[in-house]
Design a protein around this motif. Sequence first.
Motif, PDB file in Angstrom:
ATOM      1  N   HIS A  68      -8.877  -6.022  -5.509  1.00 36.31           N
ATOM      2  CA  HIS A  68      -9.442  -4.866  -4.798  1.00 36.31           C
ATOM      3  C   HIS A  68      -8.338  -3.931  -4.317  1.00 36.31           C
ATOM      4  O   HIS A  68      -8.425  -2.710  -4.473  1.00 36.31           O
ATOM      5  CB  HIS A  68     -10.311  -5.359  -3.625  1.00 36.31           C
ATOM      6  CG  HIS A  68     -11.027  -4.257  -2.917  1.00 36.31           C
ATOM      7  ND1 HIS A  68     -10.448  -3.553  -1.877  1.00 36.31           N
ATOM      8  CD2 HIS A  68     -12.253  -3.727  -3.114  1.00 36.31           C
ATOM      9  CE1 HIS A  68     -11.308  -2.641  -1.450  1.00 36.31           C
ATOM     10  NE2 HIS A  68     -12.404  -2.724  -2.180  1.00 36.31           N
ATOM     11  N   ARG A  69      -7.264  -4.503  -3.765  1.00 33.64           N
ATOM     12  CA  ARG A  69      -6.168  -3.668  -3.236  1.00 33.64           C
ATOM     13  C   ARG A  69      -5.499  -2.848  -4.334  1.00 33.64           C
ATOM     14  O   ARG A  69      -4.995  -1.766  -4.081  1.00 33.64           O
ATOM     15  CB  ARG A  69      -5.160  -4.519  -2.472  1.00 33.64           C
ATOM     16  CG  ARG A  69      -4.350  -5.466  -3.320  1.00 33.64           C
ATOM     17  CD  ARG A  69      -3.315  -6.235  -2.475  1.00 33.64           C
ATOM     18  NE  ARG A  69      -2.584  -7.160  -3.292  1.00 33.64           N
ATOM     19  CZ  ARG A  69      -2.863  -8.449  -3.412  1.00 33.64           C
ATOM     20  NH1 ARG A  69      -3.880  -8.969  -2.750  1.00 33.64           N
ATOM     21  NH2 ARG A  69      -2.141  -9.227  -4.184  1.00 33.64           N
ATOM     22  N   LEU A  84     -16.378   1.605  -7.445  1.00 31.00           N
ATOM     23  CA  LEU A  84     -15.541   2.795  -7.436  1.00 31.00           C
ATOM     24  C   LEU A  84     -16.359   4.047  -7.701  1.00 31.00           C
ATOM     25  O   LEU A  84     -17.314   4.020  -8.482  1.00 31.00           O
ATOM     26  CB  LEU A  84     -14.511   2.729  -8.572  1.00 31.00           C
ATOM     27  CG  LEU A  84     -13.806   1.435  -8.885  1.00 31.00           C
ATOM     28  CD1 LEU A  84     -13.116   1.538 -10.224  1.00 31.00           C
ATOM     29  CD2 LEU A  84     -12.807   1.140  -7.805  1.00 31.00           C
ATOM     30  N   ASP A  88     -12.625   7.125  -5.051  1.00 33.42           N
ATOM     31  CA  ASP A  88     -12.874   6.352  -3.833  1.00 33.42           C
ATOM     32  C   ASP A  88     -13.176   4.915  -4.214  1.00 33.42           C
ATOM     33  O   ASP A  88     -13.736   4.656  -5.288  1.00 33.42           O
ATOM     34  CB  ASP A  88     -14.044   6.959  -3.059  1.00 33.42           C
ATOM     35  CG  ASP A  88     -14.154   6.408  -1.651  1.00 33.42           C
ATOM     36  OD1 ASP A  88     -13.096   6.133  -1.028  1.00 33.42           O
ATOM     37  OD2 ASP A  88     -15.289   6.238  -1.167  1.00 33.42           O
ATOM     38  N   VAL A  89     -12.823   3.993  -3.336  1.00 32.98           N
ATOM     39  CA  VAL A  89     -13.046   2.571  -3.560  1.00 32.98           C
ATOM     40  C   VAL A  89     -13.717   1.998  -2.326  1.00 32.98           C
ATOM     41  O   VAL A  89     -13.305   2.271  -1.198  1.00 32.98           O
ATOM     42  CB  VAL A  89     -11.708   1.823  -3.800  1.00 32.98           C
ATOM     43  CG1 VAL A  89     -11.945   0.354  -4.058  1.00 32.98           C
ATOM     44  CG2 VAL A  89     -10.928   2.456  -4.933  1.00 32.98           C
ATOM     45  N   ASP A  90     -14.768   1.199  -2.538  1.00 36.41           N
ATOM     46  CA  ASP A  90     -15.381   0.468  -1.431  1.00 36.41           C
ATOM     47  C   ASP A  90     -15.539  -0.993  -1.862  1.00 36.41           C
ATOM     48  O   ASP A  90     -15.012  -1.397  -2.896  1.00 36.41           O
ATOM     49  CB  ASP A  90     -16.703   1.109  -0.980  1.00 36.41           C
ATOM     50  CG  ASP A  90     -17.740   1.167  -2.081  1.00 36.41           C
ATOM     51  OD1 ASP A  90     -17.782   0.263  -2.936  1.00 36.41           O
ATOM     52  OD2 ASP A  90     -18.533   2.133  -2.089  1.00 36.41           O
ATOM     53  N   THR A 126      -6.032   4.912  -6.203  1.00 36.68           N
ATOM     54  CA  THR A 126      -6.856   6.079  -5.905  1.00 36.68           C
ATOM     55  C   THR A 126      -6.103   7.350  -6.304  1.00 36.68           C
ATOM     56  O   THR A 126      -4.909   7.476  -6.047  1.00 36.68           O
ATOM     57  CB  THR A 126      -7.222   6.106  -4.401  1.00 36.68           C
ATOM     58  OG1 THR A 126      -7.989   4.945  -4.104  1.00 36.68           O
ATOM     59  CG2 THR A 126      -8.027   7.345  -4.047  1.00 36.68           C
ATOM     60  N   ASP A 139       0.822  -1.216   0.000  1.00 37.34           N
ATOM     61  CA  ASP A 139       0.000   0.000   0.000  1.00 37.34           C
ATOM     62  C   ASP A 139       0.853   1.262   0.000  1.00 37.34           C
ATOM     63  O   ASP A 139       0.431   2.300  -0.496  1.00 37.34           O
ATOM     64  CB  ASP A 139      -0.935   0.019   1.212  1.00 37.34           C
ATOM     65  CG  ASP A 139      -2.037  -1.030   1.106  1.00 37.34           C
ATOM     66  OD1 ASP A 139      -2.273  -1.545  -0.015  1.00 37.34           O
ATOM     67  OD2 ASP A 139      -2.659  -1.336   2.135  1.00 37.34           O
ATOM     68  N   TYR A 141      -7.040  -1.432  -6.868  1.00 33.39           N
ATOM     69  CA  TYR A 141      -7.888  -0.254  -7.072  1.00 33.39           C
ATOM     70  C   TYR A 141      -7.667   0.759  -5.952  1.00 33.39           C
ATOM     71  O   TYR A 141      -7.592   1.961  -6.209  1.00 33.39           O
ATOM     72  CB  TYR A 141      -9.366  -0.654  -7.148  1.00 33.39           C
ATOM     73  CG  TYR A 141      -9.726  -1.375  -8.421  1.00 33.39           C
ATOM     74  CD1 TYR A 141     -10.049  -0.673  -9.572  1.00 33.39           C
ATOM     75  CD2 TYR A 141      -9.731  -2.763  -8.478  1.00 33.39           C
ATOM     76  CE1 TYR A 141     -10.375  -1.333 -10.745  1.00 33.39           C
ATOM     77  CE2 TYR A 141     -10.053  -3.435  -9.649  1.00 33.39           C
ATOM     78  CZ  TYR A 141     -10.371  -2.712 -10.782  1.00 33.39           C
ATOM     79  OH  TYR A 141     -10.676  -3.367 -11.941  1.00 33.39           O
ATOM     80  N   VAL A 142      -7.548   0.277  -4.714  1.00 33.39           N
ATOM     81  CA  VAL A 142      -7.302   1.176  -3.582  1.00 33.39           C
ATOM     82  C   VAL A 142      -5.980   1.908  -3.783  1.00 33.39           C
ATOM     83  O   VAL A 142      -5.889   3.119  -3.592  1.00 33.39           O
ATOM     84  CB  VAL A 142      -7.309   0.389  -2.250  1.00 33.39           C
ATOM     85  CG1 VAL A 142      -6.856   1.267  -1.092  1.00 33.39           C
ATOM     86  CG2 VAL A 142      -8.695  -0.194  -1.980  1.00 33.39           C
ATOM     87  N   ARG A 143      -4.956   1.187  -4.208  1.00 30.49           N
ATOM     88  CA  ARG A 143      -3.642   1.796  -4.427  1.00 30.49           C
ATOM     89  C   ARG A 143      -3.650   2.779  -5.592  1.00 30.49           C
ATOM     90  O   ARG A 143      -2.788   3.648  -5.673  1.00 30.49           O
ATOM     91  CB  ARG A 143      -2.593   0.709  -4.677  1.00 30.49           C
ATOM     92  CG  ARG A 143      -2.308  -0.109  -3.442  1.00 30.49           C
ATOM     93  CD  ARG A 143      -1.386  -1.252  -3.728  1.00 30.49           C
ATOM     94  NE  ARG A 143      -1.268  -2.082  -2.530  1.00 30.49           N
ATOM     95  CZ  ARG A 143      -0.850  -3.328  -2.529  1.00 30.49           C
ATOM     96  NH1 ARG A 143      -0.486  -3.903  -3.652  1.00 30.49           N
ATOM     97  NH2 ARG A 143      -0.790  -3.990  -1.405  1.00 30.49           N
TER      98      ARG A 143
END
Length: 169
Positions: free
Chosen positions: A91-92, A124, A118-120, A98, A45, A94-96
């Motif tokens: 998923h991680r 997105l 934002d990602v949940d 952001t 991350d 997409y979070v990275r």
Amino acid sequence: MSTTQSERLRELLEPLVTSQGLDLEEIAVDSVGRKRVLRVVVDSDTGADLDRIADVSRALSAKLDETDAMGEGEYTLEVGTPGAERALTEHRHYVRATDRLVKFQLHEGGELVARILDVDDDGLDVEVPGVKGRRATARRLAFADIDRARVQVEFGRKDKKDMKEEEEA
């Protein structure tokens, strides 16, 4: 590379990568002439700097030397991070990504270039850049609607710090 060798390498190497605070993203064995190259892609991350990559490379090399996971022949170990235009598959990822610009291939057949805001767990929130003087628009993408996604390289984009300094000036 057979699936069983890939699984064996992952089982062997993933705990070492994780112990270094990194995620094991990919393992590939390629033949280059008479030699083989074992490519290991790691990330986290917070990113992976050269010192962390060197540490994990030494740990992986030592572990591989004490096992027969790569067989008897010579091979070269290459440890690195995902490229600038990495594919987003977890998923991680997409979070990275952001605040990065991403090109999406949608299941409905369309293509969309947008910035991840934002990602949940379900999808997105993205911002589609405006064209020809138009304002950017917000959009929601469900993970189920995305066929493929790849980070885009941006040259000359001002980061938030640069924009804030300009506003204060």
